[in-house]
Motif scaffolding. Structure first.
Motif, PDB file in Angstrom:
ATOM      1  N   UNK A   1      -0.990  12.377  -0.809  1.00 50.47           N
ATOM      2  CA  UNK A   1      -1.281  13.593  -1.183  1.00 50.47           C
ATOM      3  C   UNK A   1      -0.048  14.257  -1.882  1.00 50.47           C
ATOM      4  N   UNK A   2       1.090  13.438  -2.191  1.00 51.59           N
ATOM      5  CA  UNK A   2       2.225  13.961  -2.582  1.00 51.59           C
ATOM      6  C   UNK A   2       1.803  14.235  -4.193  1.00 51.59           C
ATOM      7  N   UNK A   3       1.212  13.893  -4.791  1.00 53.50           N
ATOM      8  CA  UNK A   3       0.693  13.865  -6.350  1.00 53.50           C
ATOM      9  C   UNK A   3      -0.846  14.212  -6.279  1.00 53.50           C
TER      10      UNK A   3
ATOM     11  N   UNK B   1       0.881  -1.029   0.193  1.00 55.79           N
ATOM     12  CA  UNK B   1       0.085  -0.173  -0.071  1.00 55.79           C
ATOM     13  C   UNK B   1       0.885   1.349  -0.015  1.00 55.79           C
ATOM     14  N   UNK B   2       1.697   1.339   0.774  1.00 56.57           N
ATOM     15  CA  UNK B   2       2.610   2.754   0.832  1.00 56.57           C
ATOM     16  C   UNK B   2       3.243   2.866  -0.477  1.00 56.57           C
ATOM     17  N   UNK B   3       3.850   1.989  -1.240  1.00 55.81           N
ATOM     18  CA  UNK B   3       4.407   2.137  -2.350  1.00 55.81           C
ATOM     19  C   UNK B   3       3.357   2.618  -3.481  1.00 55.81           C
TER      20      UNK B   3
ATOM     21  N   UNK C   1       3.049   6.387  -5.272  1.00 52.51           N
ATOM     22  CA  UNK C   1       3.648   6.204  -6.694  1.00 52.51           C
ATOM     23  C   UNK C   1       3.003   7.412  -7.656  1.00 52.51           C
ATOM     24  N   UNK C   2       3.859   7.714  -8.411  1.00 47.16           N
ATOM     25  CA  UNK C   2       3.572   9.076  -8.921  1.00 47.16           C
ATOM     26  C   UNK C   2       2.726   8.621 -10.209  1.00 47.16           C
ATOM     27  N   UNK C   3       2.659   7.727 -10.515  1.00 47.13           N
ATOM     28  CA  UNK C   3       1.915   7.105 -11.950  1.00 47.13           C
ATOM     29  C   UNK C   3       0.407   6.561 -11.381  1.00 47.13           C
ATOM     30  N   UNK C   4       0.089   6.621 -10.050  1.00 40.56           N
ATOM     31  CA  UNK C   4      -1.313   6.037  -9.629  1.00 40.56           C
ATOM     32  C   UNK C   4      -1.971   7.543  -9.578  1.00 40.56           C
ATOM     33  N   UNK C   5      -3.287   7.582  -9.883  1.00 38.14           N
ATOM     34  CA  UNK C   5      -4.159   8.659  -9.861  1.00 38.14           C
ATOM     35  C   UNK C   5      -5.017   8.945  -8.852  1.00 38.14           C
ATOM     36  N   UNK C   6      -5.342   7.687  -8.057  1.00 43.54           N
ATOM     37  CA  UNK C   6      -6.341   7.622  -7.362  1.00 43.54           C
ATOM     38  C   UNK C   6      -6.396   6.333  -6.355  1.00 43.54           C
TER      39      UNK C   6
ATOM     40  N   UNK D   1      -3.702   2.206   8.968  1.00 44.68           N
ATOM     41  CA  UNK D   1      -2.863   2.018   7.308  1.00 44.68           C
ATOM     42  C   UNK D   1      -3.640   3.236   6.384  1.00 44.68           C
ATOM     43  N   UNK D   2      -4.808   3.425   6.818  1.00 46.41           N
ATOM     44  CA  UNK D   2      -5.491   4.450   5.990  1.00 46.41           C
ATOM     45  C   UNK D   2      -4.966   5.892   5.949  1.00 46.41           C
ATOM     46  N   UNK D   3      -4.801   6.225   7.454  1.00 47.60           N
ATOM     47  CA  UNK D   3      -4.082   7.452   7.443  1.00 47.60           C
ATOM     48  C   UNK D   3      -2.901   7.646   6.616  1.00 47.60           C
ATOM     49  N   UNK D   4      -1.944   6.534   7.009  1.00 52.58           N
ATOM     50  CA  UNK D   4      -0.502   6.504   6.507  1.00 52.58           C
ATOM     51  C   UNK D   4      -0.622   6.692   4.889  1.00 52.58           C
ATOM     52  N   UNK D   5      -1.548   5.893   4.304  1.00 56.65           N
ATOM     53  CA  UNK D   5      -1.645   5.929   2.606  1.00 56.65           C
ATOM     54  C   UNK D   5      -2.367   7.071   2.242  1.00 56.65           C
ATOM     55  N   UNK D   6      -3.294   7.706   2.944  1.00 55.19           N
ATOM     56  CA  UNK D   6      -3.829   9.065   2.712  1.00 55.19           C
ATOM     57  C   UNK D   6      -2.654  10.282   2.760  1.00 55.19           C
ATOM     58  N   UNK D   7      -1.968  10.341   3.764  1.00 54.54           N
ATOM     59  CA  UNK D   7      -0.798  11.113   3.591  1.00 54.54           C
ATOM     60  C   UNK D   7       0.246  11.016   2.496  1.00 54.54           C
ATOM     61  N   UNK D   8       0.417   9.838   2.148  1.00 48.82           N
ATOM     62  CA  UNK D   8       1.342   9.455   1.141  1.00 48.82           C
ATOM     63  C   UNK D   8       0.621   9.922  -0.395  1.00 48.82           C
TER      64      UNK D   8
END
Length: 305
Positions: free
Chosen positions: A259-261, A229-231, A235-240, A250-257
């Motif tokens: 936000x980068x793109x 999940x974190x990767x 990932x810059x080529x994942x849009x959603x 885990x949801x909180x961690x992934x939500x923060x990650x």
């Protein structure tokens, strides 16, 4: 003298489904999947069912590459054609109903009759979303009133590559309920199946591979959401990303990650998978494109054309 002949059972080898093919995990890792006890209130493991691939970060990256490659053709297909393809998948699911009843019964600790009801509901859900492919634009798009000699039209377009963390407990109905709205609207998907019950998802990959669905539109990984999940979220080529199957931490961690793109994020919430799904899962992964077009000179009647 007669001899009693015996034969060895042919155990099924479950594999990932990536880019229309069935690779093993590049890491070579597997983990044991066991049946859930059907005893009332029991949460323990039952009999051994299979060794499922334990997907790695590399498998996740490969799935994103396959999803991106498939996106142009799938999003460019007509909505009517996508509906036909999805309906064909439902036909094939109906043909393999007994297999999925068996797998769902083992995965969720259900009786055969209850598992049959779940599988029937999942197939009906697939047909329901197939019917929406050429109708959702009428719900969320349209002509906008403007002051001036212009047409102003808003139309929905797919977001792109969507990572989906499938529900942990609902191995088939919940799975179908999160995958189908993503692809019905023209997106492509990288799916992390339920860690505890991945076998119905991996079997779904076999159905998709032999249907008319282009390879790469749906990619199914088994293993640990906390590992992949974190990767995928970063990932810059994942849009959603759909966080349905992630726990709160885990949801909180992934939500923060994510936000980068500026990924679109569908946050987890309690779901009754047997209820009317509505349209919110389709609209969650749509972008609105607005086009202005001049109407030309107004005639004496006041009309544009």
């Amino acid at each position: 003298m007669s001899e009693t002949s015996t034969r060895l059972s042919v155990f099924k080898t479950y594999k990932l489904y990536v880019g229309g093919k069935f690779p093993r995990s590049e890491s070579g890792r597997v983990y044991e999947v066991s049946a859930k006890s059907s005893a009332a209130g029991a949460a323990g493991k039952g009999k051994w069912l299979a060794n499922a691939p334990l997907s790695s970060r590399k498998d996740a990256r490969d799935a994103v590459v396959a999803a991106r490659k498939a996106f142009g053709g799938w999003s460019g297909a007509t909505a009517y054609n996508r509906g036909q393809i999805l309906y064909r998948v439902a036909e094939m699911l109906e043909g393999r109903r007994e297999q999925f009843v068996r797998e769902v019964a083992d995965a969720e600790g259900l009786s055969k009759s209850k598992a049959g009801a779940v599988v029937d509901a999942a197939i009906d859900r697939w047909v329901w979303y197939a019917g929406w492919t050429d109708k959702i634009a009428q719900i969320v798009g349209g002509a906008n009133p403007v002051a001036g000699p212009y047409f102003n039209l808003s139309t929905p377009e797919p977001t792109g590559v969507v990572t989906v963390i499938a529900p942990q407990e609902s191995s088939f109905l919940g799975l179908v309920s999160v995958i189908t709205p993503v692809i019905a609207t023209g997106n492509t998907a990288v799916v992390i199946a339920s860690e505890k019950a991945p076998l119905p998802a991996l079997s779904l990959g076999e159905v998709l591979a032999t249907s008319d669905l282009p390879g790469g539109v749906v990619n199914i990984l088994s293993g640990k959401a906390a590992e992949m999940g974190p990767h995928l979220a970063a990932h810059q080529d994942v849009n959603a990303i759909d966080l349905t199957g992630a726990d709160a931490e885990l949801a909180r961690e992934l939500e923060l990650a994510a936000a980068d793109n500026l990924k679109r994020v569908l946050r987890p919430r309690a779901a009754d998978w047997s209820a009317d799904p509505g349209t919110h899962r389709m609209t969650a992964f749509l972008e609105t494109k607005t086009v202005w077009h001049p109407t030309g000179s107004l005639g004496a009647s006041g009309s544009a054309y």
